[in-house]
Motif scaffolding. Structure first.
Motif, PDB file in Angstrom:
ATOM      1  N   ILE A   1       0.863  -1.185   0.000  1.00 33.75           N
ATOM      2  CA  ILE A   1       0.000   0.000   0.000  1.00 33.75           C
ATOM      3  C   ILE A   1       0.896   1.232   0.000  1.00 33.75           C
ATOM      4  O   ILE A   1       1.665   1.453   0.950  1.00 33.75           O
ATOM      5  CB  ILE A   1      -0.918   0.033   1.241  1.00 33.75           C
ATOM      6  CG1 ILE A   1      -1.713  -1.272   1.360  1.00 33.75           C
ATOM      7  CG2 ILE A   1      -1.855   1.238   1.185  1.00 33.75           C
ATOM      8  CD1 ILE A   1      -2.700  -1.502   0.258  1.00 33.75           C
TER       9      ILE A   1
ATOM     10  N   ALA B   1       0.331   5.386   2.877  1.00 32.83           N
ATOM     11  CA  ALA B   1      -0.536   4.846   3.932  1.00 32.83           C
ATOM     12  C   ALA B   1      -0.325   5.520   5.279  1.00 32.83           C
ATOM     13  O   ALA B   1      -0.655   4.957   6.315  1.00 32.83           O
ATOM     14  CB  ALA B   1      -0.301   3.337   4.066  1.00 32.83           C
TER      15      ALA B   1
ATOM     16  N   GLY C   1      -5.274   5.434   2.957  1.00 29.74           N
ATOM     17  CA  GLY C   1      -4.157   4.495   2.887  1.00 29.74           C
ATOM     18  C   GLY C   1      -3.950   3.767   4.200  1.00 29.74           C
ATOM     19  O   GLY C   1      -3.767   2.542   4.227  1.00 29.74           O
ATOM     20  N   LEU C   2      -3.992   4.507   5.290  1.00 29.24           N
ATOM     21  CA  LEU C   2      -3.842   3.904   6.619  1.00 29.24           C
ATOM     22  C   LEU C   2      -5.003   2.951   6.897  1.00 29.24           C
ATOM     23  O   LEU C   2      -4.806   1.839   7.402  1.00 29.24           O
ATOM     24  CB  LEU C   2      -3.777   5.001   7.684  1.00 29.24           C
ATOM     25  CG  LEU C   2      -3.607   4.539   9.131  1.00 29.24           C
ATOM     26  CD1 LEU C   2      -2.292   3.786   9.306  1.00 29.24           C
ATOM     27  CD2 LEU C   2      -3.665   5.744  10.073  1.00 29.24           C
TER      28      LEU C   2
ATOM     29  N   ALA D   1      -4.480  -0.275   4.931  1.00 26.06           N
ATOM     30  CA  ALA D   1      -3.446  -1.114   5.536  1.00 26.06           C
ATOM     31  C   ALA D   1      -4.001  -1.853   6.746  1.00 26.06           C
ATOM     32  O   ALA D   1      -3.780  -3.060   6.920  1.00 26.06           O
ATOM     33  CB  ALA D   1      -2.244  -0.262   5.926  1.00 26.06           C
TER      34      ALA D   1
ATOM     35  N   ALA E   1       3.393  -1.243   3.993  1.00 27.57           N
ATOM     36  CA  ALA E   1       2.778   0.073   3.813  1.00 27.57           C
ATOM     37  C   ALA E   1       3.854   1.144   3.795  1.00 27.57           C
ATOM     38  O   ALA E   1       4.812   1.072   4.566  1.00 27.57           O
ATOM     39  CB  ALA E   1       1.784   0.339   4.938  1.00 27.57           C
TER      40      ALA E   1
ATOM     41  N   GLN F   1       5.171   5.278   3.809  1.00 27.59           N
ATOM     42  CA  GLN F   1       4.949   6.636   4.293  1.00 27.59           C
ATOM     43  C   GLN F   1       5.977   7.539   3.634  1.00 27.59           C
ATOM     44  O   GLN F   1       7.058   7.082   3.247  1.00 27.59           O
ATOM     45  CB  GLN F   1       5.107   6.687   5.816  1.00 27.59           C
ATOM     46  CG  GLN F   1       6.490   6.228   6.265  1.00 27.59           C
ATOM     47  CD  GLN F   1       6.657   6.093   7.771  1.00 27.59           C
ATOM     48  OE1 GLN F   1       5.706   6.248   8.533  1.00 27.59           O
ATOM     49  NE2 GLN F   1       7.868   5.808   8.222  1.00 27.59           N
TER      50      GLN F   1
END
Length: 228
Positions: A10, A13, A18-19, A22, A34, A36
């Protein structure tokens, strides 16, 4: 990883959709990696529960290449590029500087496809490359105007996605261009129709239902087809 456990990457995220994706996929038993752009408390919390967290800026080709190298020969059932921006989205094109308009276009349209090409060989046959678009990217459904630079960037993403699918048609994976709904996030605002949990639940259902299918589809979070 057990043979029957699906895996996903992802991208973008750190917060919002996105978060949420995940977290939802991890709860459904997926092995989740994921990304960042900068440290995310939300992802740090998920990391404690087994989500692998990586850092990358999709606008930085060298950073994307470095991520590809770090992940090595790992193969994913789903690569979902969520990252995007809506800088000065409510202002008409003539009121936005050329630099801002260009950056929105690069981040929302160019960078997701460049990322997808970098990771195309990391997708399992029968897997899915998903791109977070928007109903605002539909040219034929634009009857209200507004959100001009954002609309144009998502329309460009949709166009690039179709060309991407044609170029990779023999690879055996499908492409999904997804509209998450109008969601109460930092981007969507407090007056939006639905919350993150509702959008994410729908998106996950759509994705899982489309695994193994080739071609390209432009769908919303309820699985309804959108006009290009």
């Amino acid at each position: 990883m057990p043979e029957n456990r699906k895996s996903t990457l992802i991208v973008g995220a750190s917060r919002g959709l996105g978060l949420g994706l995940a977290e939802a996929l991890a709860r459904r038993g997926w092995q989740v990696t994921a990304t960042q752009r900068s440290p995310s408390p939300g992802l740090a919390a998920l990391a404690a529960d087994g989500v692998r967290v990586e850092t990358v800026d999709i606008d930085d080709d060298a950073a994307v290449a470095s991520l590809r190298e770090r992940l090595g020969g790992e193969i994913f059932d789903l690569v979902f590029v969520v990252a995007g921006v809506a800088t000065q989205a409510h202002e008409p094109l003539h009121a936005v500087t050329r630099e801002v308009a260009a950056q929105v276009y690069l981040t929302n349209a160019v960078s997701p496809i460049r990322f997808a090409d970098a990771f195309a060989d990391a997708l399992r046959p029968g897997g899915t490359l998903a791109l977070m678009s928007s109903v605002l990217g539909s040219v034929s459904l634009n009857e209200d105007g507004g959100w001009e630079t954002y609309r144009a960037s998502k329309a460009a993403l949709n166009t690039y996605a179709r060309s991407f699918e044609i170029r990779h048609r023999d690879a055996g994976f499908g492409v999904l261009v997804l509209h998450p709904g109008w969601v109460r996030t930092e981007m969507g605002g407090a007056e939006a129709d639905i919350d993150v949990a509702t959008s994410v639940a729908g998106l996950v259902s759509v994705i899982e239902g489309r695994l193994g299918r080739k071609g390209i589809a432009y769908l919303d979070y309820r699985g309804e087809t959108l006009a290009w």
